[in-house]
Design an enzyme around this catalytic site. Structure first.
Site, mmCIF file in Angstrom:
data_model
loop_
_atom_site.group_PDB
_atom_site.id
_atom_site.type_symbol
_atom_site.label_atom_id
_atom_site.label_comp_id
_atom_site.label_asym_id
_atom_site.label_seq_id
_atom_site.Cartn_x
_atom_site.Cartn_y
_atom_site.Cartn_z
ATOM 1 N N ASP A 8 0.831 -1.203 0.000
ATOM 2 C CA ASP A 8 0.000 0.000 0.000
ATOM 3 C C ASP A 8 0.876 1.267 0.000
ATOM 4 O O ASP A 8 1.630 1.501 0.942
ATOM 5 C CB ASP A 8 -0.884 -0.066 1.257
ATOM 6 C CG ASP A 8 -1.981 0.961 1.262
ATOM 7 O OD1 ASP A 8 -2.031 1.801 0.355
ATOM 8 O OD2 ASP A 8 -2.787 0.919 2.208
ATOM 9 N N ASP A 64 -10.519 4.107 -1.479
ATOM 10 C CA ASP A 64 -11.125 3.109 -0.593
ATOM 11 C C ASP A 64 -12.648 3.048 -0.741
ATOM 12 O O ASP A 64 -13.321 4.083 -0.780
ATOM 13 C CB ASP A 64 -10.800 3.442 0.867
ATOM 14 C CG ASP A 64 -9.339 3.195 1.187
ATOM 15 O OD1 ASP A 64 -8.549 2.981 0.249
ATOM 16 O OD2 ASP A 64 -9.001 3.227 2.381
HETATM 17 C C1 GLA Z 1 -5.429 2.292 2.709
HETATM 18 C C2 GLA Z 1 -5.944 1.148 1.855
HETATM 19 C C3 GLA Z 1 -6.978 0.372 2.637
HETATM 20 C C4 GLA Z 1 -6.350 -0.164 3.920
HETATM 21 C C5 GLA Z 1 -5.762 0.986 4.729
HETATM 22 C C6 GLA Z 1 -4.952 0.481 5.908
HETATM 23 O O1 GLA Z 1 -6.419 3.219 2.984
HETATM 24 O O2 GLA Z 1 -6.469 1.627 0.652
HETATM 25 O O3 GLA Z 1 -7.491 -0.695 1.857
HETATM 26 O O4 GLA Z 1 -5.358 -1.092 3.588
HETATM 27 O O5 GLA Z 1 -4.910 1.790 3.935
HETATM 28 O O6 GLA Z 1 -4.331 1.498 6.618
#
Ligand code: GLA
Length: 502
Positions: A268, A328
């Site tokens: 990520d 997200d």
């Molecule tokens: C980002 C990702 C999420 C999750 C969070 C965790 O927002 O897009 O899917 O993994 O980080 O902190």
């Protein structure tokens, strides 16, 4: 630096070294560190960087994964205020503080939320500074790892649990994946998302916080159920939730994950944005792709950088098996449909081993109706998206289990041809069509409107004329032969998912 200061009628030349302060002037100037303990033994550090010149205040807030400059700040002696968004932004957070000695107290004012108070102490000059930049490698193609010939299926902790889960939760989720019938329906990955991390030991090896006392033992348990274990990290110094990332330790971490028995890595971007430009993403992701490959262990590689830099054009070249195409998801009809119906253009880039990822499922999390969750599941299946349940598998309603385990719908997602559906029609209802192996097709008729709808589907709408057999996959019923037209009833926010075969 030479400063000339007039004191009581005479002029003195004074030499002040970097880092020294002139008391009484710019008393707010400094790097102020707030440390708030998390429940898992880690500490969340935020650094307030303040530069005071009289009533003028400039600076930034350094969160673990990002630095945000002030846009609107002022000081009055030892009192100050700032924000990171302009006054025109109705959702902006305002920070108001005062200094007492080497401590500042800040009240954080957010619209619609109770005020929050934090204290921060004067920190060293190094506080909150990004580590030195490591040049990203030159580009080269990473060979295909041969994994994920169909979209990965499993579960991920983030959507439901955020940081509130531990080793025991993950074991119970693995048990529930088996007992609910999800494993039998094809789900296999149990994926730990952010907040498992602690720090690094003297050898640079990443360590787990107290929620996860023994990751190898957890992997052994998950494997003993015939399932696989996934984990999460970031190419940056910090993850999105502010935990330690893999920056500068890519090989160490890939080796640790392999030793633990990890089968899947979600990687990520987040904190990498403090070091690298977006245009360097491909090289940065390639680095972990190479490191995973070098371990010799089969590890599915999931890129998470929110669909920036047209990742679908290079995700496969860095060894990626899937790549997020969006920000997200949240458990709302708006979020789910904005993402799901926004995927058409990426369709041509999906293929066996390499999938577009419109984010994890929200089915069963409570924010949508069952019809809406059927739309969610159908759309993800049509998109050949990874099916990663994001709910609490230990407490599912029978309807949630039925939605997640509908074999006919899963078969659309898992079809061996690996084609992604394309949009055929958008007015009134949305019609999407997906080519399947064996000369079959899936057609989704989606009703995004606020009233139930009955519509006539003409074979020309989907260019499938000539007598296909029709099956309704949610009704689990055969509907005869589709010659020229068929009538389809679709509840509001619902779907008719059809399979057409010869
Ligand atoms: C980002 C990702 C999420 C999750 C969070 C965790 O927002 O897009 O899917 O993994 O980080 O902190």
């Amino acid at each position: 630096m030479k400063n000339r200061i007039a004191i009581a009628g005479f002029v003195a030349a004074l030499s002040i070294g970097a880092g020294m302060r002139i008391h009484g002037q710019g008393g707010l100037t400094g790097r102020w560190v707030s440390r708030v303990p998390n429940d898992d033994g880690t500490v969340r550090e935020t650094v307030y960087v303040l530069n005071q010149q009289g009533t003028t205040l400039t600076g930034s807030i350094v969160f673990p994964g990002a630095e945000q400059p002030f846009v609107d700040a002022s000081a009055n002696g030892d009192s100050f205020s700032f924000s990171t968004a302009p006054a025109t932004n109705p959702r902006r957070t305002v920070y108001r503080g005062t200094r007492t000695g080497d401590t500042i107290t800040i009240t954080i004012v957010r619209p619609g939320r109770p005020d929050q108070e934090v204290t921060a102490d004067r920190g060293p000059d190094s506080a909150g500074r990004a580590p030195a930049r490591i040049e990203p490698p030159a580009l080269h193609p990473v060979p295909d790892n041969g994994l994920a010939r169909t979209p990965p299926m499993g579960w991920n902790s983030w959507n439901h649990f955020k940081a509130e889960f531990d080793d025991a939760t993950v074991r119970q989720i693995a048990d529930a994946m088996v007992s609910s019938g999800m494993k039998a329906a094809g789900y296999s990955f149990v994926n730990i998302d952010d907040t498992w991390e602690l720090g690094r030991d003297a050898n640079g090896r990443i360590t787990t916080n107290r929620k996860f006392p023994n990751m190898k033992a957890l992997a052994d348990y998950v494997h003993s159920k015939g399932l696989k274990l996934g984990i999460y990290s970031s190419p940056g110094p910090a993850t999105c939730a502010g935990y330690v990332g893999s920056y500068g330790h890519e090989t160490d971490d890939a080796n640790t994950f392999a030793q633990w028995g990890i089968d899947y890595l979600k990687y990520d971007w987040c904190g990498a944005g403090r070091i690298y430009k977006d245009s360097e993403m491909q090289a940065v992701y390639q680095k972990m792709g190479d490191a995973l490959r070098a371990t010799g262990r089969p590890i599915v590689y999931s890129l998470c950088q929110y669909g920036r830099q047209d990742v679908w054009t290079w995700g496969a070249a860095v060894g990626g098996n899937l790549w997020r195409t969006t920000g997200d998801i949240s458990d709302t009809w708006d979020s789910m449909t904005r993402i799901g119906f926004g995927q058409d253009e990426h369709g041509p880039f999906a293929k066996p081993g390499h999938w577009n990822d419109p984010d994890m499922l929200e089915v069963g999390n409570g924010g949508m109706t069952d019809d809406e969750y059927r739309t969610h599941m159908s759309l993800w299946a049509m998109l050949s998206a990874p099916l990663l349940a994001g709910n609490d598998l230990r407490s599912m309603t029978p309807e949630t289990v039925k939605i997640l385990t509908n074999r006919d719908v899963i078969a659309i997602d898992q079809d061996a041809l690996g084609r992604q559906a394309r949009r055929m029609h958008q007015e009134g209802v949305e019609i999407w069509k997906k080519e399947l192996s064996g000369g079959a097709f899936a057609v989704g008729v989606f009703n995004r409107g606020a009233a139930d709808a009955t519509m006539t589907l003409h074979c020309g709408d989907v260019q499938l004329c000539g007598g296909y057999k029709l099956r309704d996959l949610w009704a689990q019923a055969d509907r005869g032969v589709f010659d020229d037209r068929t009538t389809v009833s679709v509840p509001k926010h619902g779907v008719a998912l059809l399979r057409l075969s010869r």
